[in-house]
Design an enzyme around this catalytic site. Structure first.
Site, mmCIF file in Angstrom:
data_model
loop_
_atom_site.group_PDB
_atom_site.id
_atom_site.type_symbol
_atom_site.label_atom_id
_atom_site.label_comp_id
_atom_site.label_asym_id
_atom_site.label_seq_id
_atom_site.Cartn_x
_atom_site.Cartn_y
_atom_site.Cartn_z
ATOM 1 N N ASP A 1 37.634 43.657 74.749
ATOM 2 C CA ASP A 1 37.433 42.375 74.068
ATOM 3 C C ASP A 1 36.993 42.594 72.627
ATOM 4 O O ASP A 1 37.441 41.891 71.713
ATOM 5 C CB ASP A 1 36.371 41.552 74.815
ATOM 6 C CG ASP A 1 36.825 41.130 76.201
ATOM 7 O OD1 ASP A 1 37.777 40.336 76.303
ATOM 8 O OD2 ASP A 1 36.227 41.598 77.188
ATOM 9 N N GLU B 1 44.864 46.363 53.950
ATOM 10 C CA GLU B 1 44.270 47.634 53.529
ATOM 11 C C GLU B 1 43.636 48.394 54.693
ATOM 12 O O GLU B 1 43.788 49.613 54.808
ATOM 13 C CB GLU B 1 43.212 47.411 52.444
ATOM 14 C CG GLU B 1 43.745 46.950 51.111
ATOM 15 C CD GLU B 1 43.803 45.432 50.996
ATOM 16 O OE1 GLU B 1 44.116 44.938 49.903
ATOM 17 O OE2 GLU B 1 43.537 44.751 52.025
ATOM 18 N N HIS C 1 37.667 42.795 40.265
ATOM 19 C CA HIS C 1 38.660 43.847 40.421
ATOM 20 C C HIS C 1 38.254 45.149 39.732
ATOM 21 O O HIS C 1 39.021 46.111 39.748
ATOM 22 C CB HIS C 1 40.009 43.386 39.854
ATOM 23 C CG HIS C 1 40.754 42.462 40.762
ATOM 24 N ND1 HIS C 1 40.189 41.335 41.293
ATOM 25 C CD2 HIS C 1 42.031 42.508 41.238
ATOM 26 C CE1 HIS C 1 41.087 40.717 42.054
ATOM 27 N NE2 HIS C 1 42.205 41.415 42.038
ATOM 28 N N ARG D 1 44.695 52.662 35.244
ATOM 29 C CA ARG D 1 45.787 51.742 34.925
ATOM 30 C C ARG D 1 46.225 51.929 33.479
ATOM 31 O O ARG D 1 47.414 51.845 33.156
ATOM 32 C CB ARG D 1 45.312 50.310 35.141
ATOM 33 C CG ARG D 1 46.327 49.257 34.728
ATOM 34 C CD ARG D 1 45.658 47.905 34.585
ATOM 35 N NE ARG D 1 46.610 46.839 34.301
ATOM 36 C CZ ARG D 1 46.251 45.616 33.917
ATOM 37 N NH1 ARG D 1 44.984 45.323 33.771
ATOM 38 N NH2 ARG D 1 47.157 44.706 33.683
ATOM 39 N N ASP E 1 41.365 41.223 34.604
ATOM 40 C CA ASP E 1 41.126 40.711 35.955
ATOM 41 C C ASP E 1 39.642 40.541 36.247
ATOM 42 O O ASP E 1 39.264 39.824 37.165
ATOM 43 C CB ASP E 1 41.752 41.642 36.998
ATOM 44 C CG ASP E 1 43.242 41.387 37.154
ATOM 45 O OD1 ASP E 1 43.698 40.291 36.785
ATOM 46 O OD2 ASP E 1 43.950 42.286 37.633
ATOM 47 N N HIS F 1 33.331 53.103 73.634
ATOM 48 C CA HIS F 1 32.064 53.064 74.362
ATOM 49 C C HIS F 1 32.268 53.439 75.832
ATOM 50 O O HIS F 1 31.312 53.795 76.520
ATOM 51 C CB HIS F 1 31.432 51.671 74.261
ATOM 52 C CG HIS F 1 32.335 50.557 74.664
ATOM 53 N ND1 HIS F 1 33.250 50.004 73.803
ATOM 54 C CD2 HIS F 1 32.473 49.884 75.826
ATOM 55 C CE1 HIS F 1 33.907 49.037 74.423
ATOM 56 N NE2 HIS F 1 33.465 48.947 75.650
ATOM 57 N N HIS G 1 27.434 53.442 78.328
ATOM 58 C CA HIS G 1 28.083 52.190 78.714
ATOM 59 C C HIS G 1 28.786 52.392 80.052
ATOM 60 O O HIS G 1 29.948 52.802 80.082
ATOM 61 C CB HIS G 1 29.095 51.767 77.652
ATOM 62 C CG HIS G 1 28.511 51.565 76.293
ATOM 63 N ND1 HIS G 1 28.266 50.321 75.767
ATOM 64 C CD2 HIS G 1 28.108 52.463 75.358
ATOM 65 C CE1 HIS G 1 27.750 50.453 74.557
ATOM 66 N NE2 HIS G 1 27.645 51.746 74.287
ATOM 67 N N ILE H 1 32.990 40.239 78.725
ATOM 68 C CA ILE H 1 31.556 40.450 78.506
ATOM 69 C C ILE H 1 31.363 41.305 77.257
ATOM 70 O O ILE H 1 32.040 42.319 77.072
ATOM 71 C CB ILE H 1 30.894 41.152 79.709
ATOM 72 C CG1 ILE H 1 30.942 40.272 80.961
ATOM 73 C CG2 ILE H 1 29.440 41.528 79.386
ATOM 74 C CD1 ILE H 1 30.096 39.013 80.881
ATOM 75 N N HIS I 1 26.867 46.447 80.333
ATOM 76 C CA HIS I 1 27.663 46.882 79.182
ATOM 77 C C HIS I 1 27.078 48.106 78.497
ATOM 78 O O HIS I 1 27.756 49.122 78.356
ATOM 79 C CB HIS I 1 27.794 45.731 78.181
ATOM 80 C CG HIS I 1 28.767 46.017 77.070
ATOM 81 N ND1 HIS I 1 28.516 46.932 76.068
ATOM 82 C CD2 HIS I 1 29.987 45.512 76.802
ATOM 83 C CE1 HIS I 1 29.537 46.976 75.234
ATOM 84 N NE2 HIS I 1 30.449 46.120 75.655
ATOM 85 N N PHE J 1 39.532 47.828 46.321
ATOM 86 C CA PHE J 1 39.845 47.349 47.662
ATOM 87 C C PHE J 1 39.545 48.375 48.746
ATOM 88 O O PHE J 1 39.778 48.102 49.934
ATOM 89 C CB PHE J 1 41.302 46.893 47.740
ATOM 90 C CG PHE J 1 41.615 45.747 46.810
ATOM 91 C CD1 PHE J 1 40.664 44.769 46.547
ATOM 92 C CD2 PHE J 1 42.846 45.652 46.191
ATOM 93 C CE1 PHE J 1 40.937 43.711 45.686
ATOM 94 C CE2 PHE J 1 43.131 44.600 45.323
ATOM 95 C CZ PHE J 1 42.167 43.625 45.070
ATOM 96 N N ASN K 1 37.383 42.047 80.273
ATOM 97 C CA ASN K 1 36.284 41.801 81.218
ATOM 98 C C ASN K 1 35.376 40.655 80.786
ATOM 99 O O ASN K 1 34.463 40.285 81.504
ATOM 100 C CB ASN K 1 35.476 43.084 81.472
ATOM 101 C CG ASN K 1 34.815 43.627 80.215
ATOM 102 O OD1 ASN K 1 34.223 42.894 79.418
ATOM 103 N ND2 ASN K 1 34.907 44.947 80.025
ATOM 104 N N GLY L 1 35.215 54.508 68.624
ATOM 105 C CA GLY L 1 33.865 53.978 68.753
ATOM 106 C C GLY L 1 33.744 52.734 67.912
ATOM 107 O O GLY L 1 33.454 51.646 68.428
#
Length: 715
Positions: A180, A455, A516, A563, A512, A78, A38, A212, A286, A480, A210, A139
């Site tokens: 960006d 998370e 879950h 649990r 649940d 990059h 790049h 792009i 790019h 999660f 930039n 990265g």
């Protein structure tokens, strides 16, 4: 370190521009030679990076691991050629196990010439632990900036915990250069929101805008006012209209230095591929080499010989040495003197700093570990883990962490350890006073971190804390982990000892329901190189699992916890839980040690196998129960030990785990029985869910009998 930058002389101004041009040409030459990479972002962002390193960054090139160095994170990974060019031109030394030759450069010119090739220090994206000067692997966009929040939190914690009047040991700042793409990724929003709440005033993100991306102009997808968003987060926002205006960039950075009460975002407008006559401001700049003809034209634009690749004009490295190098070396020397005086006045605190910097455990760190008496009712392994965690935290002051708004459920709140919040207490209307009432401390020295429902940012922040040599833990429900896999993967890739605590580990969590109830997560974590996974079967296995985890220095670990209450096994009748250290062990054996069938399980299903074992014994069937809390550790044992636990001649085998069966064929063979989950779960009380999917004594006993019969026929 915080002094205002003086205006450059004419000669210095000439050298400034020559250094910037050299950063650009080295970057495009590296990419062109590799025909991969790049080039555009290094070309556009070179003045930003130059300004930051030459005028602000406090970093000793002779010791890139100096504890109070400023951190520079290239979140726009990059653009790695830009970082490698900086490391080379600044003569940063190589340190660590990957540099066997003392005094070698972190990045030599030959490394730049072999960019993205096997063995080069200049890998495609920056890799922590391989290239000195790379503070974190980047990265995957968003990861670098989120990790930098953890570094900034670590700085504030270290300063609040160890600095004393006249002895400011920890004053460093954290800079991240982002793109960006970083701004688009959700993890950066999570992390920025928390950083603003925490008022991390020593954190600066420099946004190379930039406009792009790979598909073209960001106008097709990304039109929000980023500055307004960050102002809403509580950040100071500075806008610089032109990256090539070095004076304006300097003023923008100085605003950060002069802002004492919040993090700063410096938004700098740049031109991707700046100087390329045909590719500037295009998506083609790019993600691909410019091409030989375009490289020649671009070198010419910069005032370089169009045919001279990897050119470093006279005076460039000396200029970096006189600025970046001299500033860092002097600051480091002064810090060493301060630490010597500090050690004389505060020897115990200095010893703690030494220990954490070298990832050493405190003496007697495990002296308060609990032991648990046999109990048929038992307790949840999350409960046992909470007791162990608190016992260790009392002996290890730099153990800290939290959960993604789930500390009461994951049992990870540290008693009398304070809340990590701004010194004012944070929050509106004194809300934090309610949260902190049970604790003595309410500032940056607190060790309970409230991540909120974030998370992904939590795990990236934990990486930043660990990279700063603290010992962090991060917790949530096991399901999660799907929200934070990118950061977890980088923990393993970098080999940083983050402790992950995942609770509600199976369908047994119950009502649940399937959203879950984790099913595929155990298999996916076992597939992750470098991650030590432990799923303990009872409270005493939890203790031993923690004993293993705390001694890890070069890899993360995940404790997967229940649990529901699990019986605490009678260790006078069954084997000691110390077998956890070997990953798998014989928990209950057949008389004479010659079993007809093996019952293999992890976690909550081990107790089920013990009950089945007792029933089979009553029927005269010789069974062996093997608890296998960690496949990773078991695979690291000798072949002799593995065969002693799982005798090859005993082919009748049953595995029991309330999760995906993937992988169990390794241990039971193609003809063994696997009792596992082949669908998602069900919304029902835990015991009902277990019975619904066949996790009961009757199914285990029936499978054992069938296995014995099947293999007897084969014989």
């Amino acid at each position: 370190m915080n002094d205002r930058v003086d205006a450059p002389t004419n000669e210095n101004a000439r050298l400034d521009q020559l250094c910037i041009a050299t950063l650009r040409t080295l970057s495009i030459d590296a990419v062109q030679q590799a025909n991969s990479g790049h080039p555009g972002t290094p070309m556009g962002a070179a003045p930003i990076a130059y300004c930051l390193w030459q005028r602000f960054l406090c970093y000793d090139p002779n010791d890139p691991e100096w504890p109070d160095r400023d951190r520079f994170v290239l979140s726009a990974g990059h653009a790695s050629a830009l970082l490698y060019s900086l490391l080379y031109l600044c003569s940063v030394k190589g340190t660590g196990a990957s540099y066997p030759q003392p005094g070698s450069l972190a990045v030599a010119l030959q490394d730049l010439k072999t960019f993205r090739q096997a063995g080069s220090r200049c890998t495609g994206h920056p890799e922590y632990g391989w290239t000195a000067g790379v503070e974190t692997t980047t990265g995957p966009l968003g990861q670098g900036v989120a990790t930098s929040v953890g570094m900034a939190m670590a700085q504030d914690w270290l300063a609040a915990t160890y600095n004393r009047p006249g002895h400011d040991l920890f004053t460093h700042r954290v800079f991240a250069l982002c793109s960006d793409g970083d701004m688009m990724e959700g993890v950066s929003a999570e992390a920025a929101s928390l950083a603003g709440h925490l008022k991390l005033a020593r954190l600066c993100w420099v946004y190379d805008a930039n406009r792009i991306s790979i598909e073209g102009s960001t106008a097709i997808t990304f039109t929000e006012d980023v500055g307004a968003r960050f102002e809403a987060y509580g950040w100071r926002v500075v806008r610089v209209a032109d990256a090539n205006d070095l004076a304006a960039v300097t003023r923008g950075m100085q605003v950060f230095v002069d802002t004492p009460d919040r993090p700063t975002l410096v938004i700098v407008q740049s031109h991707i591929g700046y100087g390329s006559p045909n590719k500037q401001d295009s998506k083609e700049a790019h993600g691909e080499a410019l091409g030989a003809d375009e490289v020649r034209l671009t070198r010419q634009f910069y005032g370089f010989d169009p045919d001279a690749s990897f050119a470093v004009p006279a005076g460039v490295q000396a200029h970096f040495s006189a600025g970046f190098g001299q500033r860092g070396a002097c600051a480091h020397q002064a810090w060493n003197a301060r630490f010597t005086a500090y050690r004389a006045q505060y020897p115990e605190l200095a010893a703690q700093i030494d220990a954490l910097q070298h990832r050493r455990l405190p003496p007697d760190w495990d002296r308060a570990l609990p032991s648990f008496a046999a109990d048929a009712k038992g307790l949840a392994t999350r409960e046992a883990s909470g007791k162990v965690l608190s016992a260790i935290a009392q002996q290890m002051p730099w153990l800290l962490g939290g959960a993604a708004d789930l500390a009461p459920s994951t049992k990870t709140a540290l008693a009398k350890a304070g809340e990590f919040e701004p010194p004012t207490g944070g929050g509106e209307g004194g809300a934090m006073e309610t949260i902190s009432a049970i604790d003595a401390v309410d500032n940056y020295s607190g060790r309970n971190i409230h991540f909120g429902v974030r998370e992904h940012a939590m795990c990236a922040i934990a990486n930043g804390l660990a990279l700063s040599k603290l010992r962090p833990f991060a917790a949530s429900f096991f399901i999660f982990t799907d929200y934070c896999r990118g950061a977890i993967r980088l923990s393993a890739m970098m080999g940083v000892p983050v402790i992950y605590l995942w609770t509600h580990d199976s369908i047994s969590m119950g009502e649940d329901g399937p959203t879950h109830q984790p099913v595929e997560q155990l298999a996916s974590f076992r597939a992750l190189p470098g991650m030590v996974l432990l799923r303990p079967a009872d409270a005493n296995e939890v203790v031993e699992a923690w004993r293993v985890v705390m001694q890890l220095t070069d890899r993360p670990a995940s404790l997967v916890l229940s649990r529901q209450a699990l019986p605490t096994l009678d260790r006078s009748r069954y084997a000691s839980a110390s077998g956890v250290a070997r990953g798998a062990y014989v928990l209950a054996d057949a008389q004479g040690g010659k079993p007809d069938v093996l019952l293999l399980a992890t976690g909550s299903e081990v107790a089920l196998c013990i009950t089945a074992y007792e029933q089979l014994n009553g029927e005269g069937i010789l069974a062996r129960v093997v608890s296998m809390p960690s496949w990773d550790l078991f695979e690291g044992q000798s072949a002799e030990y593995r065969d002693s636990v799982l005798p090859p001649e005993v082919e009748a085998r049953v595995s029991v785990e309330a999760a995906s069966p993937l992988g169990w064929e390794r241990y039971v063979g193609q003809r063994g029985a696997i009792i596992g989950m082949r669908s998602f779960g069900i919304s029902a009380p835990g015991k009902v869910a277990q019975a619904h999917f066949g996790f009961d004594v009757a199914h285990v006993v029936a499978a054992a009998r069938e296995q014995i019969a099947r293999h007897a026929q084969k014989a």
